[in-house]
Design a protein around this motif. Structure first.
Motif, mmCIF file in Angstrom:
data_model
loop_
_atom_site.group_PDB
_atom_site.id
_atom_site.type_symbol
_atom_site.label_atom_id
_atom_site.label_comp_id
_atom_site.label_asym_id
_atom_site.label_seq_id
_atom_site.Cartn_x
_atom_site.Cartn_y
_atom_site.Cartn_z
ATOM 1 N N ALA A 218 0.836 -1.201 0.000
ATOM 2 C CA ALA A 218 0.000 0.000 0.000
ATOM 3 C C ALA A 218 0.869 1.249 0.000
ATOM 4 C CB ALA A 218 -0.927 0.011 1.213
ATOM 5 N N TYR A 219 0.265 2.334 -0.454
ATOM 6 C CA TYR A 219 0.925 3.644 -0.458
ATOM 7 C C TYR A 219 0.003 4.620 0.248
ATOM 8 C CZ TYR A 219 3.216 7.895 -2.173
ATOM 9 O OH TYR A 219 3.872 9.099 -2.262
ATOM 10 N N ARG A 220 0.591 5.407 1.136
ATOM 11 C CA ARG A 220 -0.188 6.435 1.825
ATOM 12 C C ARG A 220 0.591 7.744 1.801
ATOM 13 N NH1 ARG A 220 -2.739 6.218 7.943
ATOM 14 N NH2 ARG A 220 -3.836 8.212 7.853
ATOM 15 N N LYS A 221 -0.114 8.804 1.475
ATOM 16 C CA LYS A 221 0.499 10.113 1.264
ATOM 17 C C LYS A 221 -0.161 11.145 2.168
ATOM 18 C CE LYS A 221 1.010 13.412 -2.619
ATOM 19 N NZ LYS A 221 0.836 13.544 -4.083
ATOM 20 N N ALA A 222 0.638 11.805 2.995
ATOM 21 C CA ALA A 222 0.139 12.921 3.801
ATOM 22 C C ALA A 222 0.417 14.200 3.029
ATOM 23 C CB ALA A 222 0.846 12.956 5.151
ATOM 24 N N ARG A 223 -0.597 15.069 2.922
ATOM 25 C CA ARG A 223 -0.456 16.304 2.148
ATOM 26 C C ARG A 223 -1.375 17.365 2.716
ATOM 27 N NH1 ARG A 223 -2.766 13.811 -3.568
ATOM 28 N NH2 ARG A 223 -4.264 12.382 -2.661
ATOM 29 N N ASP A 224 -1.169 18.584 2.266
ATOM 30 C CA ASP A 224 -1.901 19.707 2.837
ATOM 31 C C ASP A 224 -3.336 19.806 2.352
ATOM 32 O OD1 ASP A 224 0.198 20.608 4.413
ATOM 33 O OD2 ASP A 224 1.031 21.845 2.819
ATOM 34 N N SER A 227 -6.161 16.637 -2.833
ATOM 35 C CA SER A 227 -5.723 16.265 -4.172
ATOM 36 C C SER A 227 -4.820 17.332 -4.754
ATOM 37 C CB SER A 227 -6.931 16.050 -5.096
ATOM 38 O OG SER A 227 -7.629 17.267 -5.297
ATOM 39 N N TYR A 228 -4.109 16.951 -5.791
ATOM 40 C CA TYR A 228 -3.235 17.854 -6.533
ATOM 41 C C TYR A 228 -2.293 18.618 -5.603
ATOM 42 C CZ TYR A 228 -1.800 20.761 -10.479
ATOM 43 O OH TYR A 228 -1.056 21.374 -11.470
ATOM 44 N N ALA A 229 -1.608 17.866 -4.759
ATOM 45 C CA ALA A 229 -0.660 18.464 -3.826
ATOM 46 C C ALA A 229 0.503 17.509 -3.628
ATOM 47 C CB ALA A 229 -1.322 18.761 -2.485
ATOM 48 N N PHE A 230 1.704 18.063 -3.486
ATOM 49 C CA PHE A 230 2.867 17.235 -3.205
ATOM 50 C C PHE A 230 2.780 16.713 -1.778
ATOM 51 C CE2 PHE A 230 4.450 20.008 -6.616
ATOM 52 C CZ PHE A 230 4.915 19.037 -7.494
ATOM 53 N N ALA A 231 3.430 15.588 -1.547
ATOM 54 C CA ALA A 231 3.429 14.993 -0.211
ATOM 55 C C ALA A 231 4.238 15.851 0.760
ATOM 56 C CB ALA A 231 4.016 13.593 -0.269
ATOM 57 N N VAL A 232 3.803 15.871 2.031
ATOM 58 C CA VAL A 232 4.676 16.350 3.094
ATOM 59 C C VAL A 232 5.367 15.154 3.741
ATOM 60 C CG1 VAL A 232 3.339 18.440 3.510
ATOM 61 C CG2 VAL A 232 2.795 16.382 4.804
ATOM 62 N N GLY A 233 4.876 13.971 3.433
ATOM 63 C CA GLY A 233 5.473 12.715 3.859
ATOM 64 C C GLY A 233 4.677 11.582 3.248
ATOM 65 N N SER A 234 5.337 10.512 2.829
ATOM 66 C CA SER A 234 4.603 9.383 2.253
ATOM 67 C C SER A 234 5.318 8.083 2.579
ATOM 68 C CB SER A 234 4.448 9.537 0.737
ATOM 69 O OG SER A 234 5.700 9.476 0.082
ATOM 70 N N VAL A 235 4.542 7.001 2.562
ATOM 71 C CA VAL A 235 5.072 5.672 2.863
ATOM 72 C C VAL A 235 4.566 4.689 1.819
ATOM 73 C CG1 VAL A 235 5.106 3.755 4.502
ATOM 74 C CG2 VAL A 235 5.208 6.107 5.348
ATOM 75 N N ALA A 236 5.491 3.948 1.225
ATOM 76 C CA ALA A 236 5.166 2.812 0.363
ATOM 77 C C ALA A 236 5.676 1.569 1.069
ATOM 78 C CB ALA A 236 5.833 2.959 -0.997
ATOM 79 N N ALA A 237 4.809 0.592 1.263
ATOM 80 C CA ALA A 237 5.232 -0.574 2.039
ATOM 81 C C ALA A 237 4.587 -1.851 1.517
ATOM 82 C CB ALA A 237 4.886 -0.385 3.515
ATOM 83 N N ALA A 238 5.309 -2.950 1.716
ATOM 84 C CA ALA A 238 4.803 -4.292 1.447
ATOM 85 C C ALA A 238 5.166 -5.153 2.646
ATOM 86 C CB ALA A 238 5.406 -4.868 0.172
ATOM 87 N N LEU A 239 4.267 -6.059 3.030
ATOM 88 C CA LEU A 239 4.466 -6.809 4.269
ATOM 89 C C LEU A 239 3.961 -8.238 4.136
ATOM 90 C CD1 LEU A 239 5.264 -6.500 7.360
ATOM 91 C CD2 LEU A 239 2.827 -6.145 7.772
ATOM 92 N N LYS A 277 2.108 -2.838 16.682
ATOM 93 C CA LYS A 277 2.305 -1.391 16.600
ATOM 94 C C LYS A 277 3.607 -0.985 17.278
ATOM 95 C CE LYS A 277 0.151 3.055 17.737
ATOM 96 N NZ LYS A 277 -1.034 3.721 18.328
ATOM 97 N N GLU A 278 3.899 -1.608 18.397
ATOM 98 C CA GLU A 278 5.115 -1.276 19.129
ATOM 99 C C GLU A 278 6.359 -1.571 18.283
ATOM 100 O OE1 GLU A 278 1.778 -1.546 21.656
ATOM 101 O OE2 GLU A 278 2.611 -3.092 20.321
ATOM 102 N N ALA A 279 6.357 -2.696 17.577
ATOM 103 C CA ALA A 279 7.495 -3.043 16.717
ATOM 104 C C ALA A 279 7.613 -2.067 15.555
ATOM 105 C CB ALA A 279 7.336 -4.464 16.195
ATOM 106 N N PHE A 280 6.484 -1.687 14.983
ATOM 107 C CA PHE A 280 6.502 -0.748 13.856
ATOM 108 C C PHE A 280 7.044 0.618 14.287
ATOM 109 C CE2 PHE A 280 2.572 -3.243 12.297
ATOM 110 C CZ PHE A 280 3.384 -4.234 11.759
ATOM 111 N N LEU A 281 6.603 1.096 15.442
ATOM 112 C CA LEU A 281 7.072 2.388 15.935
ATOM 113 C C LEU A 281 8.566 2.351 16.271
ATOM 114 C CD1 LEU A 281 4.086 3.394 18.253
ATOM 115 C CD2 LEU A 281 4.731 4.493 16.101
ATOM 116 N N ALA A 309 3.899 3.370 10.972
ATOM 117 C CA ALA A 309 3.215 2.399 11.825
ATOM 118 C C ALA A 309 1.790 2.170 11.364
ATOM 119 C CB ALA A 309 3.237 2.877 13.275
ATOM 120 N N SER A 310 1.120 3.215 10.906
ATOM 121 C CA SER A 310 -0.256 3.090 10.440
ATOM 122 C C SER A 310 -0.346 2.221 9.188
ATOM 123 C CB SER A 310 -0.845 4.473 10.161
ATOM 124 O OG SER A 310 -2.140 4.373 9.632
#
Length: 322
Positions: A218-224, A227-239, A277-281, A309-310
């Motif tokens: 999954a990919y999750r993007k935090a932005r202001d 839509s149509y905004a650059f990320a302020v932080g993002s995570v791409a992960a596979a588990l 969650k504790e391990a992820f953090l 972690a989320s």
């Protein structure tokens, strides 16, 4: 905009003359030309080259032509099913109109983002080496917390590249193959060089390895804004979780450095650990140990900790349901 000459590429081995650059979708290059930041003498159009297909590799992976449009790649059933993190990252970027034009190769070669770099009248080591980095004391809210230097704190803007780094993708040029994680550079004292490509080295494809873990990704993007905004932080992960313990994990971070960031320290700590969650953090904390926030961007440290972690927590839950 500076006057330029236009021509079409004659083949994959077309050599660029000094002052020439390749043109594909142009969604980043043309903007920079309008701003006077990019001033090429010649545009060499590569859109007619045979680089617009997604084909299967013998090992079960996929080869993505460099001219495949972002919208087409995000909608490809093989990407959606086997590499959902990549489809989600593509759909998180820009707007529908831009995704219809932007290409796979061009997306990777976006220039880093910083308001001072985007303004040709401002001092900036990226477009005028040696002129300084006013962002360090100025507007840096969305700039780097990892891998920065005194010369530059800009961040790479691509969402797609973050997913590709997590997937161990490889870039193919007309002369060599380069892991995506090695394509982009940290700024050091040469921030004007975004990648390790030589002048005229044409990206022809991106290769995705067969990767069972990518199915649960999954990919999750935090932005202001939504839509149509650059990320302020993002995570791409596979588990992948096997018998209650993490057996495979891939983590890419975006908007934290001059290049897409692979969270290797976090990955190493997580393999063999319970998916909690504790391990992820704790893993995120270890990856962020060398993070250095400036006056207005230190919030990114907590943001990336919690965002990581989320995302991993949701993937752990999804994996249990498979």
């Amino acid at each position: 905009m500076k006057t330029f000459t236009y021509r079409s590429a004659t083949g994959l081995d077309d050599r660029l003359e000094p002052g020439a650059v390749f043109l594909a979708g142009g969604t980043n290059l043309v903007d920079l030309m309008k701003l006077g930041v990019a001033t090429p003498d010649v545009l060499v159009d590569v859109n007619r080259l045979p680089l617009n297909e997604v084909t299967a590799l013998d090992d079960g992976g996929l080869r993505i032509g460099a001219a495949v449009r972002n919208s087409d790649l995000a909608a490809d059933p093989r990407i959606r099913a086997g590499y959902p993190v990549l489809s989600q990252a593509l759909l998180a970027g820009a707007s529908g109109q831009l995704r219809n034009m932007a290409t796979t190769g061009g997306n990777l070669l976006q220039r880093t983002r910083c308001r001072y770099f985007m303004d040709a009248t401002m001092p900036c080591n990226k477009h005028t080496p040696g002129s300084g980095c006013p962002a360090r004391e100025g507007d840096h809210r969305n700039l780097a917390i990892l891998g920065a230097s005194e010369s530059c704190v800009a961040t790479h803007p691509s969402d797609m590249a973050v997913a590709l780094v997590a997937l161990d993708a490889v870039v193919a040029t007309h002369s060599r193959r380069i892991p995506v994680i090695e394509l982009h550079r940290l700024p050091g004292d040469e921030p004007e060089r975004d990648t390790i490509l030589e002048h005229g080295e044409l990206i022809t494809a991106v290769e995705l390895p067969a990767l069972p873990a990518a199915v649960n990704s999954a990919y999750r993007k935090a932005r202001d804004r939504a839509s149509y905004a650059f990320a302020v932080g993002s995570v791409a992960a596979a588990l992948t979780v096997t018998d209650g313990l993490i057996s495979d994990v891939r983590i890419g971070w975006g908007a934290v450095a001059h290049k897409p960031w692979r969270a290797r320290v976090a990955e190493q700590l997580l393999v063999g650990s319970p998916a909690t969650k504790e391990a992820f953090l704790a893993a995120a904390d270890a990856e962020l140990a060398d993070a250095r926030g400036l006056r207005d961007n230190a919030y990114k440290i907590a943001l990336m900790r919690n965002l990581t972690a989320s995302v991993l927590g949701r993937l752990a839950e999804a994996g249990e349901k498979r």
